[in-house]
Design a protein around this motif. Sequence first.
Motif, mmCIF file in Angstrom:
data_model
loop_
_atom_site.group_PDB
_atom_site.id
_atom_site.type_symbol
_atom_site.label_atom_id
_atom_site.label_comp_id
_atom_site.label_asym_id
_atom_site.label_seq_id
_atom_site.Cartn_x
_atom_site.Cartn_y
_atom_site.Cartn_z
ATOM 1 N N PRO A 61 11.395 -1.818 9.115
ATOM 2 C CA PRO A 61 10.887 -0.980 10.199
ATOM 3 C C PRO A 61 11.642 0.341 10.301
ATOM 4 N N ASN A 62 10.905 1.388 10.549
ATOM 5 C CA ASN A 62 11.496 2.664 10.944
ATOM 6 C C ASN A 62 11.457 2.650 12.465
ATOM 7 N N TRP A 63 12.585 2.380 13.094
ATOM 8 C CA TRP A 63 12.580 2.100 14.532
ATOM 9 C C TRP A 63 12.233 3.326 15.382
ATOM 10 N N LEU A 64 12.513 4.510 14.893
ATOM 11 C CA LEU A 64 12.101 5.705 15.634
ATOM 12 C C LEU A 64 10.579 5.827 15.655
ATOM 13 N N GLU A 65 9.954 5.489 14.526
ATOM 14 C CA GLU A 65 8.484 5.501 14.481
ATOM 15 C C GLU A 65 7.907 4.315 15.234
ATOM 16 N N GLN A 66 8.595 3.162 15.184
ATOM 17 C CA GLN A 66 8.144 2.019 15.979
ATOM 18 C C GLN A 66 8.183 2.353 17.475
ATOM 19 N N ASP A 67 9.143 3.155 17.866
ATOM 20 C CA ASP A 67 9.220 3.618 19.246
ATOM 21 C C ASP A 67 7.963 4.390 19.624
ATOM 22 N N LYS A 68 7.496 5.252 18.719
ATOM 23 C CA LYS A 68 6.269 6.025 18.972
ATOM 24 C C LYS A 68 5.046 5.111 19.018
ATOM 25 N N ILE A 69 5.070 4.071 18.196
ATOM 26 C CA ILE A 69 3.943 3.128 18.197
ATOM 27 C C ILE A 69 3.847 2.417 19.543
ATOM 28 N N ASP A 70 4.976 1.922 20.041
ATOM 29 C CA ASP A 70 4.958 1.262 21.351
ATOM 30 C C ASP A 70 4.560 2.230 22.456
ATOM 31 N N ARG A 128 10.230 2.285 2.933
ATOM 32 C CA ARG A 128 10.504 1.471 1.747
ATOM 33 C C ARG A 128 12.006 1.337 1.545
ATOM 34 N N VAL A 129 12.458 0.105 1.374
ATOM 35 C CA VAL A 129 13.851 -0.143 1.033
ATOM 36 C C VAL A 129 14.037 0.087 -0.461
ATOM 37 N N THR A 167 0.851 -1.184 0.000
ATOM 38 C CA THR A 167 0.000 0.000 0.000
ATOM 39 C C THR A 167 0.886 1.233 0.000
ATOM 40 N N GLY A 168 0.308 2.383 0.296
ATOM 41 C CA GLY A 168 1.080 3.615 0.368
ATOM 42 C C GLY A 168 1.895 3.676 1.650
ATOM 43 N N PRO A 169 2.408 4.866 1.993
ATOM 44 C CA PRO A 169 3.237 5.013 3.187
ATOM 45 C C PRO A 169 2.524 4.539 4.459
ATOM 46 N N VAL A 170 3.251 3.805 5.308
ATOM 47 C CA VAL A 170 2.716 3.287 6.570
ATOM 48 C C VAL A 170 3.599 3.796 7.705
ATOM 49 N N PHE A 171 2.985 4.427 8.691
ATOM 50 C CA PHE A 171 3.755 4.897 9.843
ATOM 51 C C PHE A 171 4.419 3.704 10.520
ATOM 52 N N GLY A 172 5.704 3.826 10.789
ATOM 53 C CA GLY A 172 6.451 2.745 11.399
ATOM 54 C C GLY A 172 7.290 1.953 10.416
ATOM 55 N N TRP A 173 7.143 2.281 9.110
ATOM 56 C CA TRP A 173 7.845 1.514 8.083
ATOM 57 C C TRP A 173 8.381 2.436 6.997
#
Length: 268
Positions: A189-198, A181-182, A173-179
Amino acid sequence: MLTKKHTENSKRKERAVAYVRVSSKKQAEEGVSVPAQIDKCKAYAIFRELGLAVDDIFIDDGVSAATHLWSRPAGRRMREVIYEQRVGHIIVLKMDRLFRDVQDCLSTVDELAGIGVDIHILDQNGGTLDTSTSMGRFFLTIIASLAELERGQISERTKIAMKYLKDNARVFTGPVFGWDRVDAENLRPNWLEQDKIDYMRHRHYVQKWSGNKIAKHLNDMGVKGKMGGAWSSSSVLRTCRYHFHENRNMFTAPLWWGKEPYHDSVSW
């Protein structure tokens, strides 16, 4: 009200209307453009000696088949003409221009048959099909059922493909918070955004904060969404509940991951 043109025309020929629809630019480029449909409907009317006036060609441009025929702008006007004036035939290039599913097809065909209106489908597996005969109505029912089966199978295949992409952290899909595109196909994973998710999940599930409270807190801290927008209650809760984020376990976390008490504090 019948115009003089329609009255004179009906003396010579049975009156017909034509229905034309495209839902996307892609369809127009694939040979079912509005002009192409109109030309074929006109040619068929001449061949069958049906009276088809320019004013009786109804066009829905950019309208999806998911909308019932009579609820579409041009479809609604066509119905009014059919019911109020002497019209005995509807000409259409393909069945999917008219109907969204088999029930839609059958109910509309029955309704029109009840007032003496026949449907002529010009391109049906290389031949034409009309409902003026019992055999024609029978084949239309079978074809509509097969078309619905095909749509269902496509939907099932799409779901399977989407599940595969998600399960393997592929772009789906389109852009996803926490991820991020390679490349064109893969996510990481975008670990800084994954931090916000947790952080959000801990506040919501452990500390029982509402979506509104979390959104206000994030916005006050200057935390932006994936596209730079502000957070809302719905976007916070959607992010907290999105199980796709569990796929981050497929990747090696950075060394600093786990130093915050909210990291992995809530299982998926």
